[in-house]
Structures are given as structure tokens and as C-alpha cells.
Design a protein around this motif. Structure first.
Motif, short mmCIF file in Angstrom:
data_model
loop_
_atom_site.label_atom_id
_atom_site.label_comp_id
_atom_site.label_asym_id
_atom_site.label_seq_id
_atom_site.Cartn_x
_atom_site.Cartn_y
_atom_site.Cartn_z
N VAL A 139 -3.10 59.77 75.34
CA VAL A 139 -4.49 60.22 75.24
C VAL A 139 -5.38 59.02 75.58
N HIS A 140 -6.28 59.21 76.52
CA HIS A 140 -7.19 58.15 76.96
C HIS A 140 -8.64 58.59 76.72
N THR A 141 -9.51 57.64 76.55
CA THR A 141 -10.93 57.96 76.40
C THR A 141 -11.57 58.08 77.77
N GLY A 142 -12.54 58.97 77.86
CA GLY A 142 -13.30 59.16 79.10
C GLY A 142 -14.70 59.62 78.78
N GLY A 143 -15.55 58.70 78.36
CA GLY A 143 -16.92 59.06 78.00
C GLY A 143 -16.93 59.97 76.78
N ASP A 144 -17.58 61.14 76.91
CA ASP A 144 -17.66 62.06 75.78
C ASP A 144 -16.45 63.01 75.73
N HIS A 145 -15.43 62.74 76.55
CA HIS A 145 -14.21 63.54 76.56
C HIS A 145 -12.98 62.67 76.31
N LEU A 146 -11.88 63.32 76.03
CA LEU A 146 -10.57 62.68 75.96
C LEU A 146 -9.73 63.21 77.11
N ILE A 147 -8.92 62.33 77.69
CA ILE A 147 -8.02 62.69 78.78
C ILE A 147 -6.62 62.77 78.18
N VAL A 148 -6.09 63.96 78.11
CA VAL A 148 -4.79 64.18 77.49
C VAL A 148 -3.73 64.32 78.58
N VAL A 149 -2.72 63.47 78.53
CA VAL A 149 -1.61 63.52 79.48
C VAL A 149 -0.43 64.20 78.80
N GLY A 150 0.13 65.19 79.46
CA GLY A 150 1.27 65.92 78.91
C GLY A 150 2.51 65.74 79.75
#
Length: 199
Positions: free
Chosen positions: A164-175
């Protein structure tokens, strides 16, 4: 050949070609937070209007009920993409304020259900907050994670949370993809979202 075939061919080519030796990593860029006194470079309303010109597919990301929870979790998501062929990875983006994401994170697994054109109403049901999103929804368990696999979906991808990475006001979830499949019907049209409405 399609995107998957082209990607597989590229991987085979790169593996068969002797490389020049180890490649040194570039220095990481300096990361910092945007300060409160720094103005956004673009107006958020204009950002949303312009980016709305990019048509996307629509998915519902689901997860089994974690320990102590009585129902599975799920939310409508249009920020979904394939990420890597080797290893097989996908990613989706979720708002930091999402009430559903913490439940998926606790489960540690999820299933991405790619919706067909006939599933607009189903998508709307998963886009609301606070309701029982699975009421009246037909589903079975994805084979590895046990996450809800929605009946009638064009395709499904069963995953474990990889990062899980941060991206501004969102999270980037890698599956990490553990299993996947598609509808046997060749004529299932995708559900598309464009300029604030389904196509």
C-alpha cells in the motif's frame, strides 16, 4: 496479439537477451508534504471535469468479513489497473477517508469484480456509504481469498494485498493475483464511466 500477448512477448525477449550487467539505481527523488500555505496548482473542480474525459471501466472490490465482522466488505472502484505480468500484480486506488478500505485491509485479501454493461444498478448500490451493500446481491466465494465474487461480472481477480502506497488524498493498493477468470460469454460488454455517467 493484444496487450497481454505483447507484454508476454516482451518479457520473453528481455529474458533471452544478455544484459550489459547490473544497472545502478537512480537516486530516489526527495519526498515532502505539500505545506498548508502552498496553493494547489489546479482547481479541483477543473481537475475533475478535465479528467472525466478519460473513460474508465468500473469494478467492485470486495473482501470477506474479517474476524468480528458480520458481513463482507465492498465498494465501487473505477481506479483499477493491471500493473505487472511477472509477477502478476494489479492495483486500485481508494480514498483515504473510505470507511470500507480499513475492513479490506484487515482481511488482507480482496477480489476485483469487473462489471458488465448490465450492472450499472449493482455498481450504484456499492457506491453508497452506510448501507448493507450485499442485500439481495448474488455472489459466491472466490477460490483463494473467499472474497465475494459477484454473479454476472465480466471478470474477477482474486488477490492478496501486496503493498500500500500513499498518493495524495488516496492510497494505491497493490494486489498479488492468486486466481482470476472471465465470463464464458464472449459478448459481455463492459460497464464504462465517462463524464460522470455510465455508458
Amino acid at each position: 496479439m493484444g496487450h497481454a500477448g505483447a507484454a508476454a512477448a516482451a518479457v520473453r525477449y528481455l529474458r533471452s537477451t544478455p544484459g550489459p550487467g547490473p544497472v545502478e539505481a537512480l537516486p530516489r527523488p526527495e519526498l515532502r508534504c505539500v505545506r498548508a500555505d502552498e496553493r494547489a496548482p489546479v482547481d479541483p473542480t477543473e481537475f475533475r471535469r478535465v479528467l472525466g474525459n478519460f473513460a474508465t471501466g468500473v469494478t467492485v472490490v470486495t473482501a470477506p468479513a474479517a474476524e468480528g465482522e458480520s458481513s463482507p466488505a465492498g465498494f465501487a472502484c473505477q481506479s483499477f489497473s493491471s500493473l505487472s505480468l511477472d509477477p502478476p500484480l494489479i492495483c486500485f486506488m481508494v480514498g483515504r477517508t473510505s470507511a470500507t478500505w480499513p475492513r479490506i485491509a484487515r482481511a488482507g485479501v480482496f477480489c476485483v469484480n469487473v462489471l458488465g454493461a448490465h450492472q450499472g444498478q449493482l455498481c450504484r448500490g456499492f457506491a453508497v456509504s452506510g448501507a448493507n451493500k450485499f442485500a439481495g446481491v448474488v455472489y459466491d466465494a472466490a477460490p483463494v481469498s473467499g472474497s465475494p465474487r459477484l454473479a454476472g461480472a465480466a471478470a474477477w481477480v482474486d488477490c492478496t494485498v501486496q503493498a500500500v502506497h500513499t498518493g495524495g488524498d488516496h492510497l494505491i493498493v497493490v494486489g498479488r493475483v492468486d486466481a482470476l477468470g472471465a465470463s464464458a460469454a464472449d459478448d459481455v460488454a463492459p460497464l464504462l464511466f465517462h463524464k460522470g455517467r455510465f455508458l
